[in-house]
Design a protein around this motif. Structure first.
Motif, PDB file in Angstrom:
ATOM      1  N   VAL A   1      12.604  11.351  -1.864  1.00  0.00           N
ATOM      2  CA  VAL A   1      12.733  10.894  -0.483  1.00  0.00           C
ATOM      3  C   VAL A   1      11.689   9.799  -0.279  1.00  0.00           C
ATOM      4  O   VAL A   1      10.486  10.077  -0.246  1.00  0.00           O
ATOM      5  N   GLY A   2      12.136   8.556  -0.200  1.00  0.00           N
ATOM      6  CA  GLY A   2      11.223   7.409  -0.055  1.00  0.00           C
ATOM      7  C   GLY A   2      11.121   6.640  -1.358  1.00  0.00           C
ATOM      8  O   GLY A   2      10.260   6.901  -2.194  1.00  0.00           O
ATOM      9  N   THR A   3      11.994   5.652  -1.508  1.00  0.00           N
ATOM     10  CA  THR A   3      12.097   4.916  -2.782  1.00  0.00           C
ATOM     11  C   THR A   3      11.309   3.615  -2.764  1.00  0.00           C
ATOM     12  O   THR A   3      10.709   3.234  -3.769  1.00  0.00           O
ATOM     13  N   PHE A   4      11.357   2.904  -1.634  1.00  0.00           N
ATOM     14  CA  PHE A   4      10.665   1.613  -1.483  1.00  0.00           C
ATOM     15  C   PHE A   4      11.116   0.693  -2.630  1.00  0.00           C
ATOM     16  O   PHE A   4      12.304   0.494  -2.827  1.00  0.00           O
TER      17      PHE A   4
ATOM     18  N   ASP B   1      16.542   6.339   0.805  1.00  0.00           N
ATOM     19  CA  ASP B   1      15.739   5.374   1.569  1.00  0.00           C
ATOM     20  C   ASP B   1      16.622   4.779   2.667  1.00  0.00           C
ATOM     21  O   ASP B   1      17.843   4.940   2.642  1.00  0.00           O
ATOM     22  N   VAL B   2      15.984   4.110   3.629  1.00  0.00           N
ATOM     23  CA  VAL B   2      16.733   3.451   4.701  1.00  0.00           C
ATOM     24  C   VAL B   2      16.801   1.943   4.494  1.00  0.00           C
ATOM     25  O   VAL B   2      17.533   1.261   5.217  1.00  0.00           O
ATOM     26  N   SER B   3      16.071   1.419   3.527  1.00  0.00           N
ATOM     27  CA  SER B   3      15.944  -0.038   3.405  1.00  0.00           C
ATOM     28  C   SER B   3      16.746  -0.615   2.236  1.00  0.00           C
ATOM     29  O   SER B   3      16.416  -0.367   1.069  1.00  0.00           O
TER      30      SER B   3
ATOM     31  N   VAL C   1      11.332  18.790   7.679  1.00  0.00           N
ATOM     32  CA  VAL C   1      12.787  18.907   7.454  1.00  0.00           C
ATOM     33  C   VAL C   1      13.103  18.675   5.980  1.00  0.00           C
ATOM     34  O   VAL C   1      13.878  19.437   5.373  1.00  0.00           O
ATOM     35  N   TYR C   2      12.500  17.656   5.376  1.00  0.00           N
ATOM     36  CA  TYR C   2      12.779  17.366   3.957  1.00  0.00           C
ATOM     37  C   TYR C   2      12.391  18.572   3.092  1.00  0.00           C
ATOM     38  O   TYR C   2      13.119  18.955   2.180  1.00  0.00           O
ATOM     39  N   TYR C   3      11.240  19.158   3.397  1.00  0.00           N
ATOM     40  CA  TYR C   3      10.762  20.311   2.621  1.00  0.00           C
ATOM     41  C   TYR C   3      11.768  21.461   2.705  1.00  0.00           C
ATOM     42  O   TYR C   3      12.154  22.039   1.685  1.00  0.00           O
TER      43      TYR C   3
ATOM     44  N   GLY D   1       0.813  -1.221   0.000  1.00  0.00           N
ATOM     45  CA  GLY D   1       0.000   0.000   0.000  1.00  0.00           C
ATOM     46  C   GLY D   1       0.843   1.265   0.000  1.00  0.00           C
ATOM     47  O   GLY D   1       0.342   2.352  -0.284  1.00  0.00           O
ATOM     48  N   MET D   2       2.135   1.128   0.324  1.00  0.00           N
ATOM     49  CA  MET D   2       3.019   2.308   0.330  1.00  0.00           C
ATOM     50  C   MET D   2       3.383   2.754  -1.084  1.00  0.00           C
ATOM     51  O   MET D   2       3.820   3.883  -1.291  1.00  0.00           O
ATOM     52  N   GLN D   3       3.208   1.835  -2.033  1.00  0.00           N
ATOM     53  CA  GLN D   3       3.607   2.147  -3.412  1.00  0.00           C
ATOM     54  C   GLN D   3       2.683   3.209  -4.007  1.00  0.00           C
ATOM     55  O   GLN D   3       1.471   3.156  -3.801  1.00  0.00           O
TER      56      GLN D   3
ATOM     57  N   ILE E   1      21.499   5.165   0.879  1.00  0.00           N
ATOM     58  CA  ILE E   1      20.863   4.470   1.997  1.00  0.00           C
ATOM     59  C   ILE E   1      21.254   5.155   3.306  1.00  0.00           C
ATOM     60  O   ILE E   1      22.443   5.320   3.599  1.00  0.00           O
ATOM     61  N   GLY E   2      20.235   5.559   4.078  1.00  0.00           N
ATOM     62  CA  GLY E   2      20.471   6.229   5.359  1.00  0.00           C
ATOM     63  C   GLY E   2      19.324   7.181   5.607  1.00  0.00           C
ATOM     64  O   GLY E   2      18.511   7.426   4.708  1.00  0.00           O
ATOM     65  N   PRO E   3      19.243   7.728   6.818  1.00  0.00           N
ATOM     66  CA  PRO E   3      18.170   8.681   7.114  1.00  0.00           C
ATOM     67  C   PRO E   3      18.206   9.838   6.109  1.00  0.00           C
ATOM     68  O   PRO E   3      19.260  10.459   5.885  1.00  0.00           O
TER      69      PRO E   3
ATOM     70  N   ALA F   1      11.670  17.636  -6.914  1.00  0.00           N
ATOM     71  CA  ALA F   1      11.819  16.731  -5.761  1.00  0.00           C
ATOM     72  C   ALA F   1      10.470  16.102  -5.434  1.00  0.00           C
ATOM     73  O   ALA F   1       9.409  16.723  -5.615  1.00  0.00           O
ATOM     74  N   PHE F   2      10.538  14.873  -4.952  1.00  0.00           N
ATOM     75  CA  PHE F   2       9.329  14.143  -4.557  1.00  0.00           C
ATOM     76  C   PHE F   2       9.532  13.630  -3.143  1.00  0.00           C
ATOM     77  O   PHE F   2      10.539  12.953  -2.862  1.00  0.00           O
ATOM     78  N   ILE F   3       8.604  13.939  -2.248  1.00  0.00           N
ATOM     79  CA  ILE F   3       8.695  13.525  -0.844  1.00  0.00           C
ATOM     80  C   ILE F   3       7.601  12.502  -0.561  1.00  0.00           C
ATOM     81  O   ILE F   3       6.405  12.790  -0.700  1.00  0.00           O
TER      82      ILE F   3
HETATM   83  C1  LIG Z   1       5.645   5.236   1.127  1.00  0.00           C
HETATM   84  S1  LIG Z   1       7.155   4.403   0.895  1.00  0.00           S
HETATM   85  C2  LIG Z   1       7.750   5.093  -0.615  1.00  0.00           C
HETATM   86  C3  LIG Z   1       7.009   4.571  -1.824  1.00  0.00           C
HETATM   87  C4  LIG Z   1       7.694   4.895  -3.136  1.00  0.00           C
HETATM   88  N1  LIG Z   1       7.696   6.318  -3.387  1.00  0.00           N
HETATM   89  C5  LIG Z   1       7.058   4.147  -4.294  1.00  0.00           C
HETATM   90  O1  LIG Z   1       6.728   4.766  -5.304  1.00  0.00           O
HETATM   91  O2  LIG Z   1       6.910   2.924  -4.199  1.00  0.00           O
HETATM   92  C6  LIG Z   1       8.178   5.165   2.120  1.00  0.00           C
HETATM   93  C7  LIG Z   1       9.642   4.790   2.084  1.00  0.00           C
HETATM   94  O3  LIG Z   1      10.319   5.715   2.942  1.00  0.00           O
HETATM   95  C8  LIG Z   1      11.392   5.032   3.540  1.00  0.00           C
HETATM   96  N2  LIG Z   1      11.769   5.768   4.757  1.00  0.00           N
HETATM   97  C9  LIG Z   1      11.136   5.782   5.950  1.00  0.00           C
HETATM   98  N3  LIG Z   1      11.791   6.575   6.812  1.00  0.00           N
HETATM   99  C10 LIG Z   1      12.859   7.082   6.149  1.00  0.00           C
HETATM  100  C11 LIG Z   1      13.912   7.965   6.506  1.00  0.00           C
HETATM  101  N4  LIG Z   1      13.996   8.511   7.727  1.00  0.00           N
HETATM  102  N5  LIG Z   1      14.838   8.254   5.566  1.00  0.00           N
HETATM  103  C12 LIG Z   1      14.765   7.732   4.324  1.00  0.00           C
HETATM  104  N6  LIG Z   1      13.781   6.889   3.936  1.00  0.00           N
HETATM  105  C13 LIG Z   1      12.841   6.572   4.833  1.00  0.00           C
HETATM  106  C14 LIG Z   1      10.863   3.638   3.801  1.00  0.00           C
HETATM  107  O4  LIG Z   1      11.931   2.717   3.911  1.00  0.00           O
HETATM  108  C15 LIG Z   1       9.977   3.398   2.576  1.00  0.00           C
HETATM  109  O5  LIG Z   1      10.658   2.684   1.578  1.00  0.00           O
END
Ligand SMILES: C[S@@+](CC[C@H](N)C(=O)[O-])C[C@H]1O[C@@H](n2cnc3c(N)ncnc32)[C@H](O)[C@@H]1O
Length: 215
Positions: free
Chosen positions: A65-68, A90-92, A146-148, A39-41, A116-118, A135-137
């Motif tokens: 910010v947030g690649t998943f 992303d962090v994952s 903070v990202y903004y 559902g995050m996609q 990869i990292g915060p 940019a996409f958040i």
């Molecule tokens: C909603 S998903 C992103 C979905 C993606 N945009 C897509 O199109 O599939 C959120 C992502 O943010 C990452 N995330 C969460 N906290 C984070 C942080 N502090 N820094 C970087 N990435 C983070 C998660 O690991 C997750 O992959």
């Protein structure tokens, strides 16, 4: 709360440029292998919207910010011209390993720099210049403010920031809802609406998509 009338949802999807085979396969694999997280996609219409915005703005330098598993990054990167660059945060390692496979298939690997990292640390380490076009958040909601700010400081005048999930399933208008994410998004929405540095609109696309243009 339904933001988009369910009766219209399929119709909207059917009347946008469809996803190609790579994005269809990515959506299918994400739903199959990560059913609790899929559902995050972002959805197909949002992907098309991002691709269009990147093309319309002629963006060359982008940040996500947030690649998943990579849906939005492919939607952005494929619209960048040759030599364009997307810094993806992303962090994952696990989820972005799926993204990497699909970047190869989509032919955009050479345009994407995965960090990869915060994301707050990654963004603060980017050049302190107004060099970004787009940019996409779409990550942890408590980080949006903070990202903004970090992105806006690096955005060129005329550059665009898109923020996802800015309606939080409609919970932003329920003042009884004081959950951390909803409060954080409410504060960001209020701050952007009052921000004289930008022009902005909050669209009722999917879960709310805010489009911001730096003056
Ligand atoms: C909603 S998903 C992103 C979905 C993606 N945009 C897509 O199109 O599939 C959120 C992502 O943010 C990452 N995330 C969460 N906290 C984070 C942080 N502090 N820094 C970087 N990435 C983070 C998660 O690991 C997750 O992959």
């Amino acid at each position: 709360m339904d933001i988009v009338n369910p009766a219209l949802h399929e119709y909207l999807i059917d009347h946008a440029t469809p996803a190609d085979e790579v994005l269809r396969d990515l959506a299918e694999e994400t739903h199959r292998s990560l059913p609790q997280r899929a559902g995050m996609q972002i959805t197909q219409d949002e992907g098309t919207f991002l691709t269009l915005l990147v093309r319309l703005t002629g963006a060359r330098q982008a940040v996500e910010v947030g690649t998943f598993t990579g849906y939005s990054s492919i939607s952005i990167a494929r619209a960048l011209p040759e030599g364009g660059r997307l810094t993806a945060c992303d962090v994952s390692e696990e989820w972005t390993s799926i993204a990497r496979r699909y970047w190869e298939r989509a032919g955009v690997s050479d345009k994407i720099d995965l960090r990869i990292g915060p994301a707050a640390d990654t963004l603060r380490a980017l050049p302190q210049e107004e060099y970004l076009d787009f940019a996409f958040i779409d990550a942890d909601k408590t980080g949006y403010a903070v990202y903004y700010e970090e992105l806006l400081a690096r955005l060129r005048p005329g550059g665009v920031i898109v923020l996802d999930n800015t309606l939080q399933s409609g919970r932003v208008v329920d003042e009884a809802d004081q959950s951390e994410s909803v409060v954080a998004i409410r504060e960001v929405n209020d701050a952007i609406a009052a921000d004289r540095r930008v022009e902005s609109v909050l669209l009722s696309v999917r879960d709310g998509v805010t489009v911001v243009r730096k003056r």
